[in-house]
Write a protein that holds these residues in place. Structure first.
Motif, mmCIF file in Angstrom:
data_model
loop_
_atom_site.group_PDB
_atom_site.id
_atom_site.type_symbol
_atom_site.label_atom_id
_atom_site.label_comp_id
_atom_site.label_asym_id
_atom_site.label_seq_id
_atom_site.Cartn_x
_atom_site.Cartn_y
_atom_site.Cartn_z
ATOM 1 N N SER A 127 0.819 -1.218 0.000
ATOM 2 C CA SER A 127 0.000 0.000 0.000
ATOM 3 C C SER A 127 0.846 1.258 0.000
ATOM 4 O O SER A 127 0.448 2.282 0.546
ATOM 5 C CB SER A 127 -0.930 0.001 1.215
ATOM 6 N N GLY A 128 2.052 1.197 -0.566
ATOM 7 C CA GLY A 128 2.900 2.385 -0.611
ATOM 8 C C GLY A 128 3.826 2.443 0.581
ATOM 9 O O GLY A 128 4.123 1.435 1.222
ATOM 10 N N SER A 129 4.263 3.655 0.867
ATOM 11 C CA SER A 129 5.210 3.857 1.960
ATOM 12 C C SER A 129 4.753 5.009 2.822
ATOM 13 O O SER A 129 3.938 5.827 2.418
ATOM 14 C CB SER A 129 6.620 4.140 1.404
ATOM 15 N N GLY A 130 5.256 5.046 4.009
ATOM 16 C CA GLY A 130 4.870 6.106 4.907
ATOM 17 C C GLY A 130 6.026 6.525 5.791
ATOM 18 O O GLY A 130 7.126 5.976 5.724
ATOM 19 N N GLY A 131 5.779 7.519 6.651
ATOM 20 C CA GLY A 131 6.823 7.999 7.546
ATOM 21 C C GLY A 131 7.586 9.147 6.918
ATOM 22 O O GLY A 131 7.346 9.566 5.792
ATOM 23 N N SER A 132 8.551 9.674 7.651
ATOM 24 C CA SER A 132 9.385 10.780 7.172
ATOM 25 C C SER A 132 10.355 10.280 6.128
ATOM 26 O O SER A 132 10.536 9.072 5.953
ATOM 27 C CB SER A 132 10.143 11.405 8.346
ATOM 28 N N LYS A 133 10.971 11.231 5.451
ATOM 29 C CA LYS A 133 11.917 10.839 4.415
ATOM 30 C C LYS A 133 13.068 10.050 4.998
ATOM 31 O O LYS A 133 13.591 9.125 4.389
ATOM 32 C CB LYS A 133 12.444 12.077 3.703
ATOM 33 N N ARG A 134 13.455 10.407 6.195
ATOM 34 C CA ARG A 134 14.582 9.704 6.805
ATOM 35 C C ARG A 134 14.196 8.298 7.229
ATOM 36 O O ARG A 134 15.014 7.371 7.103
ATOM 37 C CB ARG A 134 15.086 10.506 8.008
ATOM 38 N N TRP A 135 13.011 8.173 7.785
ATOM 39 C CA TRP A 135 12.561 6.881 8.290
ATOM 40 C C TRP A 135 11.456 6.286 7.405
ATOM 41 O O TRP A 135 10.615 5.560 7.870
ATOM 42 C CB TRP A 135 12.028 7.026 9.729
ATOM 43 N N LYS A 136 11.560 6.596 6.186
ATOM 44 C CA LYS A 136 10.536 6.136 5.270
ATOM 45 C C LYS A 136 10.587 4.615 5.153
ATOM 46 O O LYS A 136 11.667 4.043 4.988
ATOM 47 C CB LYS A 136 10.781 6.769 3.908
ATOM 48 N N SER A 137 9.392 3.985 5.252
ATOM 49 C CA SER A 137 9.304 2.520 5.165
ATOM 50 C C SER A 137 8.080 2.119 4.328
ATOM 51 O O SER A 137 7.149 2.904 4.134
ATOM 52 C CB SER A 137 9.204 1.892 6.551
ATOM 53 N N LYS A 138 8.126 0.895 3.891
ATOM 54 C CA LYS A 138 7.017 0.404 3.080
ATOM 55 C C LYS A 138 5.811 0.051 3.963
ATOM 56 O O LYS A 138 5.959 -0.268 5.137
ATOM 57 C CB LYS A 138 7.472 -0.812 2.291
ATOM 58 N N ARG A 139 4.644 0.081 3.312
ATOM 59 C CA ARG A 139 3.388 -0.281 4.013
ATOM 60 C C ARG A 139 2.672 -1.389 3.226
ATOM 61 O O ARG A 139 2.841 -1.520 2.010
ATOM 62 C CB ARG A 139 2.469 0.941 4.129
ATOM 63 N N TRP A 140 1.874 -2.159 3.944
ATOM 64 C CA TRP A 140 1.034 -3.182 3.304
ATOM 65 C C TRP A 140 -0.297 -3.303 4.055
ATOM 66 O O TRP A 140 -0.453 -2.766 5.155
ATOM 67 C CB TRP A 140 1.759 -4.532 3.208
ATOM 68 N N LYS A 141 -1.209 -4.002 3.455
ATOM 69 C CA LYS A 141 -2.550 -4.129 4.066
ATOM 70 C C LYS A 141 -3.128 -5.525 3.810
ATOM 71 O O LYS A 141 -2.655 -6.278 2.954
ATOM 72 C CB LYS A 141 -3.499 -3.078 3.516
ATOM 73 N N VAL A 142 -4.184 -5.791 4.581
ATOM 74 C CA VAL A 142 -4.915 -7.077 4.458
ATOM 75 C C VAL A 142 -6.384 -6.770 4.214
ATOM 76 O O VAL A 142 -6.999 -6.008 4.976
ATOM 77 C CB VAL A 142 -4.757 -7.945 5.726
ATOM 78 N N ASP A 143 -6.923 -7.334 3.182
ATOM 79 C CA ASP A 143 -8.371 -7.264 2.919
ATOM 80 C C ASP A 143 -8.972 -8.638 3.217
ATOM 81 O O ASP A 143 -8.466 -9.674 2.745
ATOM 82 C CB ASP A 143 -8.651 -6.892 1.467
ATOM 83 N N GLY A 144 -10.039 -8.629 3.992
ATOM 84 C CA GLY A 144 -10.656 -9.909 4.354
ATOM 85 C C GLY A 144 -12.176 -9.872 4.265
ATOM 86 O O GLY A 144 -12.799 -8.808 4.262
#
Length: 235
Positions: A127-144
């Motif tokens: 689902s993209g990435s989030g957080g600050s530029k320095r601590w930017k990390s990837k995101r994911w999600k679950v649909d159920g």
């Protein structure tokens, strides 16, 4: 005084006539006593007996069914049919039977419906990435999603499903636990989305813990179902 034979003979016819008349009256009296009186009594008895028999016959005729006698005319063609009809009096006796009606209400059988849930169907996606530029990390999600049906196989609409969502790290430790609710649609499906999961979240477990708001006469079978999904790969 001496009367002559001739004088006596001249008086004898009158005496004889008186004697004969007296004898005739006595005979008549005897005839009446011997024949007339018994005959009169016999006739009176026969008359009473005949009346009784005629009355009995008339009563039987009155009770007898209708009889019809038809006499055809002679061959000359002039004589028509003669019909004699005797109708017996009609006697009708009506007996009304007593009728007892017992009304038994129909037995109403209500079959209780039991709702059950399928195991959650889970899909994962990035689902993209989030957080600050320095601590930017990837995101994911679950649909159920889950589906609720009753014991007749019909979909249950409008029920509220409660989900427990648990997040696990790479070591299998629970890092977060949340509760999510969803309402079933007309097709019986209830959906949920667990979003904003980080790279540290390796696994998500979704468990159905309760179902409420069921239609009247329907209960949940209480069977808890669950499923789990792992972080998408490659990461």
């Amino acid at each position: 005084m001496v009367r002559s034979r001739a004088e006596l003979d001249s008086r004898r016819p009158g005496l004889l006539r008186r004697t004969e008349r007296a004898a005739t009256l006595v005979e008549y009296a005897l005839l009446v006593a011997v024949f007339v009186v018994p005959a009169s009594a016999g006739l009176s008895f026969m008359r009473d007996s005949a009346k009784s028999k005629m009355g009995h016959v008339a009563e039987q005729v009155a009770k007898s069914p209708t009889t019809t006698t038809t006499e055809a005319g002679d061959g000359g063609g002039g004589g028509g049919s003669s019909t004699s009809t005797t109708a017996a009096p009609t006697s009708t006796t009506t007996t009304t039977p007593t009728t007892t009606t017992t009304s038994t209400p129909p037995t109403s059988t209500t079959v209780a419906k039991v709702a059950k849930t399928t195991a959650p169907t889970l899909t994962t996606s990035k689902s993209g990435s989030g957080g600050s530029k320095r601590w930017k990390s990837k995101r994911w999600k679950v649909d159920g999603s889950v589906k609720i049906t009753d014991n007749t196989g019909a979909a249950v609409n409008g029920a509220t499903v409660t989900f427990q969502v648990q997040e696990f790290d790479k070591y299998g430790n629970v890092t977060a636990t949340t509760t999510v609710t969803a309402t079933t649609s007309s097709s019986g499906n209830a959906t949920l989305t667990v979003s904003n999961l980080t790279s540290s979240d390796r696994t998500v477990k979704v468990t159905v813990t309760n179902v409420t708001g069921l239609p009247a006469g329907t209960t949940w079978n209480g069977s808890s179902t669950n499923a789990q999904a792992n972080r998408p790969a490659p990461w």
